[in-house]
Design a protein around this motif. Structure first.
Motif, PDB file in Angstrom:
ATOM      1  N   ASP A  31      38.071  63.716 -32.217  1.00 21.30           N
ATOM      2  CA  ASP A  31      38.765  62.410 -32.673  1.00 21.30           C
ATOM      3  C   ASP A  31      40.124  62.626 -32.902  1.00 21.30           C
ATOM      4  N   GLY A  32      41.052  63.835 -32.432  1.00 23.25           N
ATOM      5  CA  GLY A  32      42.139  64.153 -32.441  1.00 23.25           C
ATOM      6  C   GLY A  32      43.326  63.207 -31.618  1.00 23.25           C
ATOM      7  N   LEU A  33      44.503  63.519 -31.815  1.00 23.11           N
ATOM      8  CA  LEU A  33      45.727  62.825 -31.193  1.00 23.11           C
ATOM      9  C   LEU A  33      45.588  62.928 -29.606  1.00 23.11           C
ATOM     10  N   ILE A  34      45.352  64.214 -29.153  1.00 20.62           N
ATOM     11  CA  ILE A  34      45.331  64.371 -27.754  1.00 20.62           C
ATOM     12  C   ILE A  34      44.234  63.789 -26.816  1.00 20.62           C
ATOM     13  N   LYS A  35      43.142  63.899 -27.366  1.00 19.08           N
ATOM     14  CA  LYS A  35      41.868  63.425 -26.802  1.00 19.08           C
ATOM     15  C   LYS A  35      41.859  61.871 -26.762  1.00 19.08           C
ATOM     16  N   THR A  36      41.961  61.397 -27.971  1.00 21.42           N
ATOM     17  CA  THR A  36      42.051  59.848 -28.103  1.00 21.42           C
ATOM     18  C   THR A  36      42.998  59.256 -27.171  1.00 21.42           C
ATOM     19  N   ARG A  37      44.342  59.548 -27.343  1.00 21.64           N
ATOM     20  CA  ARG A  37      45.359  59.195 -26.591  1.00 21.64           C
ATOM     21  C   ARG A  37      45.065  59.234 -25.044  1.00 21.64           C
ATOM     22  N   THR A  38      44.701  60.474 -24.557  1.00 18.71           N
ATOM     23  CA  THR A  38      44.227  60.904 -23.403  1.00 18.71           C
ATOM     24  C   THR A  38      43.308  59.802 -22.635  1.00 18.71           C
ATOM     25  N   LYS A  39      42.175  59.572 -23.645  1.00 18.50           N
ATOM     26  CA  LYS A  39      40.972  58.575 -23.250  1.00 18.50           C
ATOM     27  C   LYS A  39      41.513  57.176 -23.212  1.00 18.50           C
ATOM     28  N   SER A  40      42.320  56.957 -23.957  1.00 13.11           N
ATOM     29  CA  SER A  40      42.990  55.482 -24.143  1.00 13.11           C
ATOM     30  C   SER A  40      43.941  55.265 -22.770  1.00 13.11           C
ATOM     31  N   LEU A  41      44.649  56.196 -22.420  1.00 17.04           N
ATOM     32  CA  LEU A  41      45.424  55.996 -21.404  1.00 17.04           C
ATOM     33  C   LEU A  41      44.611  55.990 -20.101  1.00 17.04           C
ATOM     34  N   GLN A  42      43.771  56.756 -20.056  1.00 20.73           N
ATOM     35  CA  GLN A  42      43.055  56.838 -18.674  1.00 20.73           C
ATOM     36  C   GLN A  42      42.066  55.572 -18.542  1.00 20.73           C
ATOM     37  N   ASP A  43      41.564  55.115 -19.604  1.00 22.19           N
ATOM     38  CA  ASP A  43      40.919  53.635 -19.549  1.00 22.19           C
ATOM     39  C   ASP A  43      42.046  52.608 -19.143  1.00 22.19           C
ATOM     40  N   GLN A  44      43.252  52.732 -19.724  1.00 17.88           N
ATOM     41  CA  GLN A  44      44.115  51.861 -19.220  1.00 17.88           C
ATOM     42  C   GLN A  44      44.679  51.822 -17.819  1.00 17.88           C
ATOM     43  N   LEU A  45      44.721  53.195 -17.209  1.00 18.10           N
ATOM     44  CA  LEU A  45      44.992  53.537 -16.066  1.00 18.10           C
ATOM     45  C   LEU A  45      43.838  52.909 -15.044  1.00 18.10           C
ATOM     46  N   ASP A  46      42.618  53.193 -15.523  1.00 10.48           N
ATOM     47  CA  ASP A  46      41.691  52.591 -14.732  1.00 10.48           C
ATOM     48  C   ASP A  46      41.709  51.053 -14.793  1.00 10.48           C
ATOM     49  N   ALA A  47      41.860  50.515 -15.860  1.00  7.45           N
ATOM     50  CA  ALA A  47      41.914  49.106 -15.894  1.00  7.45           C
ATOM     51  C   ALA A  47      43.245  48.495 -14.930  1.00  7.45           C
ATOM     52  N   ASN A  48      44.123  49.086 -14.895  1.00  7.37           N
ATOM     53  CA  ASN A  48      45.543  48.731 -14.173  1.00  7.37           C
ATOM     54  C   ASN A  48      45.156  48.971 -12.781  1.00  7.37           C
ATOM     55  N   ALA A  49      44.370  50.109 -12.500  1.00  8.55           N
ATOM     56  CA  ALA A  49      44.000  50.262 -10.919  1.00  8.55           C
ATOM     57  C   ALA A  49      43.204  49.131 -10.089  1.00  8.55           C
ATOM     58  N   ASP A  50      42.283  48.714 -11.376  1.00  5.28           N
ATOM     59  CA  ASP A  50      41.338  47.360 -10.909  1.00  5.28           C
ATOM     60  C   ASP A  50      42.211  46.249 -10.685  1.00  5.28           C
ATOM     61  N   LYS A  51      43.163  45.998 -11.581  1.00  5.40           N
ATOM     62  CA  LYS A  51      44.096  44.802 -11.503  1.00  5.40           C
ATOM     63  C   LYS A  51      44.750  44.918 -10.135  1.00  5.40           C
ATOM     64  N   ILE A  52      45.329  46.277  -9.826  1.00  5.17           N
ATOM     65  CA  ILE A  52      46.270  46.286  -8.484  1.00  5.17           C
ATOM     66  C   ILE A  52      45.107  45.902  -7.169  1.00  5.17           C
ATOM     67  N   THR A  53      44.025  46.389  -7.427  1.00  2.60           N
ATOM     68  CA  THR A  53      43.026  46.406  -6.308  1.00  2.60           C
ATOM     69  C   THR A  53      42.747  44.784  -6.158  1.00  2.60           C
ATOM     70  N   THR A  54      42.284  44.159  -7.167  1.00  5.28           N
ATOM     71  CA  THR A  54      42.507  42.461  -7.334  1.00  5.28           C
ATOM     72  C   THR A  54      43.401  41.938  -6.865  1.00  5.28           C
ATOM     73  N   MET A  55      44.500  42.200  -7.229  1.00  3.17           N
ATOM     74  CA  MET A  55      45.760  41.575  -6.752  1.00  3.17           C
ATOM     75  C   MET A  55      46.179  41.848  -5.300  1.00  3.17           C
ATOM     76  N   GLU A  56      45.653  42.922  -4.991  1.00  2.00           N
ATOM     77  CA  GLU A  56      45.866  43.196  -3.342  1.00  2.00           C
ATOM     78  C   GLU A  56      45.027  42.315  -2.631  1.00  2.00           C
ATOM     79  N   ASP A  57      43.785  42.371  -3.097  1.00  2.47           N
ATOM     80  CA  ASP A  57      42.688  41.747  -2.363  1.00  2.47           C
ATOM     81  C   ASP A  57      42.886  39.955  -2.274  1.00  2.47           C
ATOM     82  N   ARG A  58      43.580  39.710  -3.625  1.00  2.00           N
ATOM     83  CA  ARG A  58      43.785  38.117  -3.513  1.00  2.00           C
ATOM     84  C   ARG A  58      44.877  37.592  -2.658  1.00  2.00           C
TER      85      ARG A  58
END
Length: 525
Positions: A462-489
């Motif tokens: 639950d330290g800084l590196i793992k929590t921040r890395t997980k949060s950023l990976q979640d953001q990156l995955d969500a952003n990738a989904d938005k890009i894919t959705t936008m490109e499809d639209r």
């Protein structure tokens, strides 16, 4: 006629350029939506940049952890979780070796060399080497190679007792042994040479034995078998009693080797140079002999680690009468101590440097900023001495309380560097100096302990590196989904536009075709 030409020209132009116009129209539409994709792409780059920052931070922190593992460890009193971790007091003895290193210099390394552990006593010792330890060796008698062997065909099995701490057999002195079987298969057509080679093969095929064997062709027509101890000294002597004693003893084989020429005291009954013999009959002469500080010492090896506390002595050459006595001088190895300490400090500095170089992360992430603050504060943290300082003690006798008391200075960027190596050197030379350095760095509440707690907070699940890395990976995955959705639209809307334009163009072409037909009809009238 002119009307027909114009119509044909228009139809031809429309047909040839319709595809290009359609592509341009679709591309123009996509460009109107590009800014939306650019925003998401920029967001992706920002997230990836932050992930790179934490990836580098993880590597830098890992380097600190590797260094800390040499100085400070905890152990878990239960299997539940890390809340039961406690300071490993037993490990401190190992860690203390890093800050209490010793070294030995030899006045003449042609005769004696030495190394020292942290437990060595500082001081001077004189050594003269009168004899080097040597490996025991037995050479068989000279044997004619081509003669047919006199040994009866069949398998001869010898049982050799091998000293082994984990052995099952115990003698009257409490020594443990294992039994190792040697099998020598004699064939009808064997010669002396082939039998000797079979003996050598059988011996060398058993790695547990404390001796090896070799075949030597000493003339064009004769050869010998040589048994050589793997280690020097009387305690590792070659014991061939398994060949001559017990039910397995084979008189023909013993005679061939010349063992019947050897007395119980290992001496030969013959002075013939072709007879079997031990190179050194008196086993005591297999040991090294030296004089240390005027005292005669005998050892079974040339590498001696049980003579002077913490010192391993290696004997290289015998002193002749006119050779000067070799002097071993054991001192504190302040250079190694400083290197060991600065290796840990350098890894600490690398983390600070990485944090300082990323000001945007410091501004945007309170956790990162907090880590930098804690690390920088460590440079000025008070380390309580093991014992109160004596009243009126000299400055060199006072235990260090801050890392700057050990010759380190704090740079403007918060990193530490050694500015005066003489401080540690002089402290090591003083009474109890290494213990004071040990207490400062390796104690339960010492410098390394405090650094360990800072780093642990960063690297925990639950330290800084793992929590921040997980949060950023979640953001990156969500952003990738938005890009894919936008490109499809965008692609869907562009395809719809393409279909609409194509339909209009087809209608237009039909109208042009009808116009041409009516024009031709009118002209024919």
């Amino acid at each position: 006629m002119a009307t027909t030409d114009i119509s044909s020209s228009l139809s031809s132009s429309t047909s040839s350029s319709s595809t290009t116009q359609l592509d341009q129209l679709v591309e123009a539409y996509k460009q109107t939506r590009q800014s939306e994709l650019d925003t998401l792409t920029t967001k992706k780059s920002e997230i990836e940049g932050k992930m790179t920052f934490y990836s580098v931070l993880r590597n830098r922190v890992s380097a600190v952890t590797s260094e800390l593992d040499k100085y400070y460890r905890v152990k878990n009193d239960s299997d539940d979780d890390d809340t039961n971790d406690v300071y490993d007091t037993e490990f401190k003895e190992t860690a203390d070796k890093l800050v209490s290193a010793k070294k030995v210099s030899s006045s003449d390394e042609d005769f004696v060399t030495a190394t020292a552990s942290s437990t060595a006593d500082t001081g001077i010792n004189d050594i003269r080497v009168n004899r080097l330890a040597t490996n025991d060796q037995f050479t068989s008698r000279q044997i004619t190679l081509e003669n047919k062997t006199a040994i009866e065909p069949g398998t001869i099995t010898y049982t050799v007792k091998v000293l082994d701490d984990d052995g099952e057999l115990t003698d009257e002195d409490g020594n443990k042994y294992n039994n190792v079987d040697l099998k020598i298969k004699i064939a009808e057509d064997d010669t002396n040479e082939s039998v000797m080679k079979k003996i050598v093969s059988a011996v060398n095929g058993k790695s547990d034995l404390n001796f090896s064997a070799s075949f030597m062709k000493d003339t064009d027509t004769t050869g010998r078998v040589v048994f050589t101890a793997k280690e020097a000294g009387a305690e590792n002597q070659v014991d061939l009693s398994f060949l001559t004693e017990g039910e397995s003893a084979n008189s023909e084989l013993n005679s061939m080797l010349g063992l019947d020429n050897i007395n119980s005291d290992r001496t030969s009954i013959s002075t013939d140079v072709t007879a079997a013999k031990f190179r050194i009959a008196d086993t005591s002469e297999l040991n090294s002999k030296l004089v240390v500080n005027g005292i005669e010492v005998t050892k079974s090896t040339n590498s001696i680690d049980d003579l002077l506390p913490g010192v391993t002595i290696t004997l290289k050459q015998v002193h002749e009468d006119d050779d000067r006595t070799t002097t071993l001088t054991t001192t504190n190895d302040s250079k190694t101590v400083i290197t060991n300490i600065t290796n840990a400090i350098d890894s600490y500095n690398q983390v600070i440097t990485h944090l300082k170089e990323n000001t945007s992360m410091l501004r945007s992430d309170s956790g990162t900023n907090s880590l930098l603050t804690k690390l920088r504060n460590l440079a000025t943290t008070y380390i309580e001495p093991e014992e109160p300082d004596p009243v009126g003690a000299e400055e060199t006798e006072i235990a260090p309380k801050y890392i700057t008391n050990l010759g380190f200075e704090v740079g403007s960027d918060g990193t530490l560097s050694i500015s005066d190596s003489d401080v540690i050197t002089e402290l090591l030379e003083s009474d109890g100096g290494s213990q004071k350095i040990s207490w400062f760095f390796n104690s339960e509440n010492g410098f390394m302990s405090k650094l360990y707690k800072i780093i642990s907070d960063v690297t925990d699940d639950d330290g800084l590196i793992k929590t921040r890395t997980k949060s950023l990976q979640d953001q990156l995955d969500a952003n990738a989904d938005k890009i894919t959705t936008m490109e499809d639209r965008i692609d869907t809307a562009a395809e719809s536009m393409r279909k609409q334009y194509t339909s209009i163009l087809e209608t237009y072409n039909e109208q042009v075709s009808q116009y041409e037909t009516w024009t031709k009809l009118l002209e024919s009238m």
